[in-house]
Design an enzyme around this catalytic site. Structure first.
Site, mmCIF file in Angstrom:
data_model
loop_
_atom_site.group_PDB
_atom_site.id
_atom_site.type_symbol
_atom_site.label_atom_id
_atom_site.label_comp_id
_atom_site.label_asym_id
_atom_site.label_seq_id
_atom_site.Cartn_x
_atom_site.Cartn_y
_atom_site.Cartn_z
ATOM 1 N N ASN A 9 3.478 -19.490 -11.528
ATOM 2 C CA ASN A 9 3.159 -18.145 -12.016
ATOM 3 C C ASN A 9 3.867 -17.919 -13.361
ATOM 4 O O ASN A 9 5.092 -17.806 -13.431
ATOM 5 C CB ASN A 9 3.614 -17.118 -10.960
ATOM 6 N N HIS A 11 4.108 -15.420 -15.323
ATOM 7 C CA HIS A 11 4.893 -14.175 -15.457
ATOM 8 C C HIS A 11 6.264 -14.335 -14.807
ATOM 9 O O HIS A 11 7.275 -13.884 -15.329
ATOM 10 C CB HIS A 11 4.158 -13.006 -14.799
ATOM 11 N N LYS A 12 6.273 -14.963 -13.631
ATOM 12 C CA LYS A 12 7.565 -15.168 -12.956
ATOM 13 C C LYS A 12 8.439 -16.104 -13.787
ATOM 14 O O LYS A 12 9.648 -15.892 -13.902
ATOM 15 C CB LYS A 12 7.349 -15.799 -11.574
ATOM 16 N N ASP A 73 9.417 -15.802 -3.866
ATOM 17 C CA ASP A 73 8.275 -15.219 -3.171
ATOM 18 C C ASP A 73 8.483 -13.717 -3.168
ATOM 19 O O ASP A 73 9.571 -13.233 -2.859
ATOM 20 C CB ASP A 73 8.114 -15.760 -1.749
ATOM 21 N N SER A 74 7.456 -13.013 -3.581
ATOM 22 C CA SER A 74 7.624 -11.582 -3.765
ATOM 23 C C SER A 74 6.327 -10.852 -3.485
ATOM 24 O O SER A 74 5.280 -11.467 -3.313
ATOM 25 C CB SER A 74 8.105 -11.305 -5.194
ATOM 26 N N ASP A 159 2.878 -3.725 -11.574
ATOM 27 C CA ASP A 159 3.805 -2.941 -12.407
ATOM 28 C C ASP A 159 3.215 -1.640 -12.981
ATOM 29 O O ASP A 159 3.924 -0.622 -13.013
ATOM 30 C CB ASP A 159 4.349 -3.792 -13.566
ATOM 31 N N LYS A 179 13.644 -3.605 -16.894
ATOM 32 C CA LYS A 179 13.074 -3.919 -15.570
ATOM 33 C C LYS A 179 14.022 -4.852 -14.818
ATOM 34 O O LYS A 179 14.331 -4.639 -13.652
ATOM 35 C CB LYS A 179 11.677 -4.553 -15.720
ATOM 36 N N HIS A 184 13.589 -5.914 -8.103
ATOM 37 C CA HIS A 184 13.763 -6.796 -6.944
ATOM 38 C C HIS A 184 14.164 -8.205 -7.390
ATOM 39 O O HIS A 184 15.097 -8.798 -6.880
ATOM 40 C CB HIS A 184 12.460 -6.819 -6.135
ATOM 41 N N ARG A 185 13.462 -8.710 -8.402
ATOM 42 C CA ARG A 185 13.738 -10.080 -8.882
ATOM 43 C C ARG A 185 15.097 -10.138 -9.576
ATOM 44 O O ARG A 185 15.848 -11.100 -9.407
ATOM 45 C CB ARG A 185 12.606 -10.512 -9.837
HETATM 46 P P1 IMP Z 1 3.595 -14.749 -4.790
HETATM 47 O O1 IMP Z 1 3.343 -15.520 -6.054
HETATM 48 O O2 IMP Z 1 2.884 -15.299 -3.606
HETATM 49 O O3 IMP Z 1 5.050 -14.519 -4.546
HETATM 50 O O4 IMP Z 1 2.897 -13.339 -5.022
HETATM 51 C C1 IMP Z 1 3.509 -12.311 -5.683
HETATM 52 C C2 IMP Z 1 2.568 -11.088 -5.704
HETATM 53 O O5 IMP Z 1 3.330 -9.903 -5.781
HETATM 54 C C3 IMP Z 1 1.619 -11.079 -6.883
HETATM 55 O O6 IMP Z 1 0.426 -10.422 -6.530
HETATM 56 C C4 IMP Z 1 2.327 -10.226 -7.908
HETATM 57 O O7 IMP Z 1 1.460 -9.579 -8.728
HETATM 58 C C5 IMP Z 1 3.127 -9.263 -7.036
HETATM 59 N N1 IMP Z 1 4.432 -9.058 -7.668
HETATM 60 C C6 IMP Z 1 5.569 -9.764 -7.438
HETATM 61 N N2 IMP Z 1 6.551 -9.357 -8.259
HETATM 62 C C7 IMP Z 1 6.022 -8.395 -9.025
HETATM 63 C C8 IMP Z 1 6.550 -7.635 -10.104
HETATM 64 O O8 IMP Z 1 7.708 -7.784 -10.538
HETATM 65 N N3 IMP Z 1 5.701 -6.741 -10.637
HETATM 66 C C9 IMP Z 1 4.434 -6.567 -10.208
HETATM 67 N N4 IMP Z 1 3.878 -7.277 -9.247
HETATM 68 C C10 IMP Z 1 4.668 -8.193 -8.651
#
Ligand code: IMP
Length: 203
Positions: A9, A11-12, A73-74, A159, A179, A184-185
């Site tokens: 990901n 963005h992550k 994981d979020s 967001d 942010k 959370h992150r």
């Molecule tokens: P993962 O990649 O399976 O952990 O999915 C994470 C999901 O949660 C994705 O749909 C992201 O868009 C959402 N998500 C996780 N962290 C954030 C954040 O910091 N901002 C907005 N959406 C987030």
């Protein structure tokens, strides 16, 4: 010691890399691509911790001996939906759904949720797995309110409609450092970097 981010990901990766840089630990940070790519992982666990560990363990198989794999994981948990979509946040609008499709679905599903009942939280679990087999999981959460309309262009995912409690702006209206200071992150990352400092001393 070298850190390897067990995620594809983009963005992550941006958020995690910048948080690690700000922490000033001085470790090399790499993407999974430097280890031949992120191995395919089916995120079939029913907890954030389970999925984060699964991703970190998968990349740890490929680590050099001074490496640590770090997986995130979020997701977003909505009070009015008993915590859903939770671990299914990335596929809320269906398997392989885009962030945009997921956001459109959340806005629409929450149309009938009254003001005052629109609470929710972002949840993050960071799993670290070292080449030597040590494992640890770090937690971070942030409480907020889900707005009816998008605001802001920064960040990603949900967001634009997430306004943290006590703030006037969504996390998409905040600069990345702002942010990270409350997210959370960011919280999970600070727990990880504290652990990393003591882990490094043990080596
Ligand atoms: P993962 O990649 O399976 O952990 O999915 C994470 C999901 O949660 C994705 O749909 C992201 O868009 C959402 N998500 C996780 N962290 C954030 C954040 O910091 N901002 C907005 N959406 C987030």
């Amino acid at each position: 010691m070298k850190l390897y981010l067990a995620t594809t990901n983009a963005h992550k990766i941006v958020e995690l890399e910048s948080m690690l840089e700000d922490a000033g630990l001085g470790y090399e940070v790499h993407g999974a691509d430097t280890l031949g790519g992120m191995p395919p992982v089916v995120e079939d666990q029913d907890t954030f911790t389970g999925n984060a560990l699964k991703k970190a363990r998968a990349l740890a198989e490929r680590l050099p001996e001074d490496g640590i794999a770090l997986a995130d994981d979020s997701g977003i948990c909505i009070d009015a939906f008993d915590g859903a979509p939770g671990v299914y946040s990335a596929r809320y609008a269906g398997e392989g759904a885009s962030d945009e499709a997921n956001l459109v679905k959340l806005i629409s599903e929450m149309e009938t949720v009254p003001d005052g009942q629109r609470g929710g939280r972002f949840v993050c679990r960071l799993a670290a797995v070292s080449a030597t087999g040590q494992e640890a999981v770090f937690e971070g959460e942030i409480e907020g309110e889900i707005l009816r309309e998008r605001r802001g262009q920064n960040g990603f995912g949900y967001d634009p409609v997430f306004k943290p409690i006590g703030r006037n702006r969504t996390t998409a209206e905040m600069a990345p450092e702002e942010k990270a200071a409350i997210s959370h992150r960011g919280r999970a990352m600070r727990a990880f970097t504290d652990w990393l400092s003591s882990f490094a001393q043990e080596l």
